[in-house]
Design an enzyme around this catalytic site. Structure first.
Site, PDB file in Angstrom:
ATOM      1  N   TYR A 109      -4.909  -4.850  10.271  1.00 23.62           N
ATOM      2  CA  TYR A 109      -5.343  -5.684   9.015  1.00 23.62           C
ATOM      3  C   TYR A 109      -7.013  -5.217   9.278  1.00 23.62           C
ATOM      4  O   TYR A 109      -7.520  -5.395  10.034  1.00 23.62           O
ATOM      5  CB  TYR A 109      -3.903  -6.264   8.909  1.00 23.62           C
ATOM      6  N   GLY A 167       0.523  -5.016   1.988  1.00 18.63           N
ATOM      7  CA  GLY A 167      -0.600  -5.489   1.174  1.00 18.63           C
ATOM      8  C   GLY A 167      -0.676  -6.015  -0.136  1.00 18.63           C
ATOM      9  O   GLY A 167      -1.302  -6.829  -0.239  1.00 18.63           O
ATOM     10  N   HIS A 200       0.778  -1.304   0.584  1.00 18.29           N
ATOM     11  CA  HIS A 200      -0.004  -0.264   0.396  1.00 18.29           C
ATOM     12  C   HIS A 200       0.580   1.184   0.293  1.00 18.29           C
ATOM     13  O   HIS A 200       1.417   1.132   0.653  1.00 18.29           O
ATOM     14  CB  HIS A 200      -1.096   0.125   1.531  1.00 18.29           C
TER      15      HIS A 200
HETATM   16  C1  LCV Z   1       5.507   4.690  -0.574  1.00 18.88           C
HETATM   17  C2  LCV Z   1       6.827   4.209  -0.685  1.00 18.88           C
HETATM   18  C3  LCV Z   1       6.724   2.557   0.204  1.00 18.88           C
HETATM   19  C4  LCV Z   1       5.815   2.947   0.384  1.00 18.88           C
HETATM   20  N1  LCV Z   1       4.634   3.526   0.121  1.00 18.88           N
HETATM   21  O1  LCV Z   1      13.957   1.671  -1.234  1.00 18.88           O
HETATM   22  O2  LCV Z   1      -0.247  -4.501   5.107  1.00 18.88           O
HETATM   23  S1  LCV Z   1      -0.288  -3.228   5.607  1.00 18.88           S
HETATM   24  O3  LCV Z   1      -1.154  -3.262   6.561  1.00 18.88           O
HETATM   25  O4  LCV Z   1       0.959  -2.718   6.339  1.00 18.88           O
HETATM   26  C5  LCV Z   1      -0.179  -1.420   4.040  1.00 18.88           C
HETATM   27  C6  LCV Z   1      -0.846  -1.172   4.961  1.00 18.88           C
HETATM   28  C7  LCV Z   1       0.682  -1.578   4.071  1.00 18.88           C
HETATM   29  O5  LCV Z   1       0.735  -2.567   2.386  1.00 18.88           O
HETATM   30  O6  LCV Z   1       1.383  -0.871   3.704  1.00 18.88           O
HETATM   31  C8  LCV Z   1       3.120  -0.902   3.306  1.00 18.88           C
HETATM   32  C9  LCV Z   1       4.094  -2.075   3.897  1.00 18.88           C
HETATM   33  N2  LCV Z   1       5.189  -1.895   3.105  1.00 18.88           N
HETATM   34  C10 LCV Z   1       6.171  -1.749   3.970  1.00 18.88           C
HETATM   35  O7  LCV Z   1       6.960  -1.609   4.528  1.00 18.88           O
HETATM   36  C11 LCV Z   1       7.541  -1.517   2.635  1.00 18.88           C
HETATM   37  C12 LCV Z   1       8.108  -0.151   2.973  1.00 18.88           C
HETATM   38  N3  LCV Z   1       9.183  -0.026   1.957  1.00 18.88           N
HETATM   39  C13 LCV Z   1      10.564  -0.859   2.169  1.00 18.88           C
HETATM   40  O8  LCV Z   1      11.109  -0.883   3.763  1.00 18.88           O
HETATM   41  C14 LCV Z   1      11.419   0.246   1.590  1.00 18.88           C
HETATM   42  O9  LCV Z   1      11.072   1.229   0.339  1.00 18.88           O
HETATM   43  C15 LCV Z   1      12.080  -1.513   0.449  1.00 18.88           C
HETATM   44  C16 LCV Z   1      13.048  -2.204   1.980  1.00 18.88           C
HETATM   45  C17 LCV Z   1      11.005  -2.150   0.065  1.00 18.88           C
HETATM   46  C18 LCV Z   1      13.365  -1.116  -0.759  1.00 18.88           C
HETATM   47  O10 LCV Z   1      13.947  -0.158  -0.040  1.00 18.88           O
HETATM   48  P1  LCV Z   1      14.650   0.778  -1.113  1.00 18.88           P
HETATM   49  O11 LCV Z   1      16.081   1.340  -0.491  1.00 18.88           O
HETATM   50  O12 LCV Z   1      15.419  -0.170  -1.898  1.00 18.88           O
HETATM   51  P2  LCV Z   1      13.667   3.370  -0.391  1.00 18.88           P
HETATM   52  O13 LCV Z   1      12.792   2.869   0.610  1.00 18.88           O
HETATM   53  O14 LCV Z   1      14.777   3.973  -1.212  1.00 18.88           O
HETATM   54  O15 LCV Z   1      12.153   3.505  -1.327  1.00 18.88           O
HETATM   55  C19 LCV Z   1      12.435   4.175  -2.840  1.00 18.88           C
HETATM   56  C20 LCV Z   1      10.722   5.144  -2.788  1.00 18.88           C
HETATM   57  O16 LCV Z   1       9.795   4.495  -2.279  1.00 18.88           O
HETATM   58  C21 LCV Z   1       9.436   4.769  -1.800  1.00 18.88           C
HETATM   59  C22 LCV Z   1       9.761   5.560  -0.806  1.00 18.88           C
HETATM   60  O17 LCV Z   1       9.857   6.393   0.372  1.00 18.88           O
HETATM   61  C23 LCV Z   1      11.337   6.176  -1.628  1.00 18.88           C
HETATM   62  O18 LCV Z   1      10.445   7.427  -1.991  1.00 18.88           O
HETATM   63  P3  LCV Z   1      11.478   8.340  -2.696  1.00 18.88           P
HETATM   64  O19 LCV Z   1      11.938   8.429  -3.089  1.00 18.88           O
HETATM   65  O20 LCV Z   1      10.115   9.698  -2.585  1.00 18.88           O
HETATM   66  O21 LCV Z   1      11.593   8.985  -0.981  1.00 18.88           O
HETATM   67  N4  LCV Z   1       8.437   4.062  -0.765  1.00 18.88           N
HETATM   68  C24 LCV Z   1       9.217   3.385  -0.676  1.00 18.88           C
HETATM   69  N5  LCV Z   1       7.979   1.829   0.044  1.00 18.88           N
HETATM   70  N6  LCV Z   1       5.416   1.706   1.105  1.00 18.88           N
HETATM   71  N7  LCV Z   1       6.122   5.075  -0.469  1.00 18.88           N
END
Ligand code: LCV
Length: 265
Positions: free
Chosen positions: A144, A114, A70
């Site tokens: 959730y 999600g 999400h």
């Molecule tokens: C918006 C994002 C996101 C993101 N949203 O890249 O299941 S529930 O209930 O939790 C539900 C509500 C849900 O699905 O929630 C989302 C759960 N997702 C996560 O917790 C994953 C969060 N992301 C990460 O942990 C990292 O992005 C990973 C490890 C997946 C990848 O790391 P990496 O270093 O390759 P970045 O973190 O630098 O992310 C690249 C860009 O994508 C955005 C993040 O803010 C960044 O944007 P900016 O360049 O503008 O800073 N991004 C990542 N996840 N869920 N945006």
């Protein structure tokens, strides 16, 4: 790398009777935003008018992350169910589960939140060794939704569901295969050819029979009766959580790129 425009968020390719939908916003790690999910739903709708027998759902070939789940920036900041019936992610899950032909998730890369529900809502999953699956609501303090949990129950052992939801730790590909979360775990060099061969086999079968069997399995697994009072009690419990300071903290911590401090209020 800038975000793709809406029209390019999901690419559609049809070859014979097999359609491939690719999530195509690597810059944002295929975050399941309203724009991307509306494009996915529109792509599925457009395929209903064509003689498509199988759909493959994938991320673009250059993606290291299949989807981060999400789009956290789009989650309501309290006072609203973050996974309500009309939420774009919930609409996309229903579109896949109700799509008339089998949808195969082809997974290369990590799957978060999600997006795990999205992959599990596909009819089959073929993954390679780079795949992992992390259910993350407790990282955000998000309650959730009951329908979403139902997608895991009856599919995975309850103790595994609890470990995935309570630890939010990514489940590695080999463990996902061991628990039969994925139908097939294949080397990444074979992922496309294996998935394509699986799709081709299904595409030769009687489509009317395939469609009715998919729909029967959906209604038998999705429609679990629950007493009205029990549902209302659960919804009231969930409301207290999504109205909590912890949920706010979870979102703020993500946006501020820091670890959350949950205080149980
Ligand atoms: C918006 C994002 C996101 C993101 N949203 O890249 O299941 S529930 O209930 O939790 C539900 C509500 C849900 O699905 O929630 C989302 C759960 N997702 C996560 O917790 C994953 C969060 N992301 C990460 O942990 C990292 O992005 C990973 C490890 C997946 C990848 O790391 P990496 O270093 O390759 P970045 O973190 O630098 O992310 C690249 C860009 O994508 C955005 C993040 O803010 C960044 O944007 P900016 O360049 O503008 O800073 N991004 C990542 N996840 N869920 N945006």
């Amino acid at each position: 790398m800038s975000e793709n425009p809406a029209s390019e968020m999901v690419s559609v390719a049809v070859e014979g009777r097999i359609a491939t939908l690719a999530l195509n916003n690597s810059a944002k790690r295929n975050a399941l935003s309203k724009v991307l999910l509306d494009a996915l739903i529109a792509a599925l709708d457009s395929l209903k008018a064509r003689d498509v027998r199988v759909v493959i759902l994938r991320a673009s070939a250059d993606a290291k992350v299949w989807s981060v789940g999400h789009d956290i920036r789009e989650l309501p900041h309290g006072h609203e169910d973050p996974l309500g019936y009309a939420d774009p992610l919930e609409r996309a899950l229903r579109a896949i589960r109700g799509f008339p032909t089998p949808v195969i998730a082809m997974v290369h890369g990590t799957v978060w939140g999600g997006a795990v529900d999205l992959v599990l809502s596909c009819d089959m999953i073929v993954a390679d060794e780079t795949a992992s699956f992390a259910t993350t609501p407790v990282n955000l303090g998000l309650p959730y939704n009951t329908t979403g949990l139902l997608h895991f129950i009856g599919r995975l052992p309850m103790n595994l569901i609890k470990e995935m939801f309570f630890t939010a730790m990514p489940l590695k590909a080999e463990d996902a295969a061991r628990w039969h979360i994925v139908n097939h775990l294949v080397p990444s060099v074979e992922l496309e050819s294996f998935t394509w061969a699986l799709a081709e086999g299904i595409a030769t079968k009687a489509p009317l029979a395939v469609t009715v069997i998919k729909e029967q399995l959906r209604v038998l697994s999705d429609y679990q009766p629950i007493a009205a009072q029990v549902f209302e009690r659960i919804q009231d419990m969930r409301r207290k959580v999504y109205d909590s300071a912890d949920f706010q903290e979870g979102i703020n911590a993500f946006l501020e790129k820091r670890k959350p401090e949950f205080r149980g209020i």
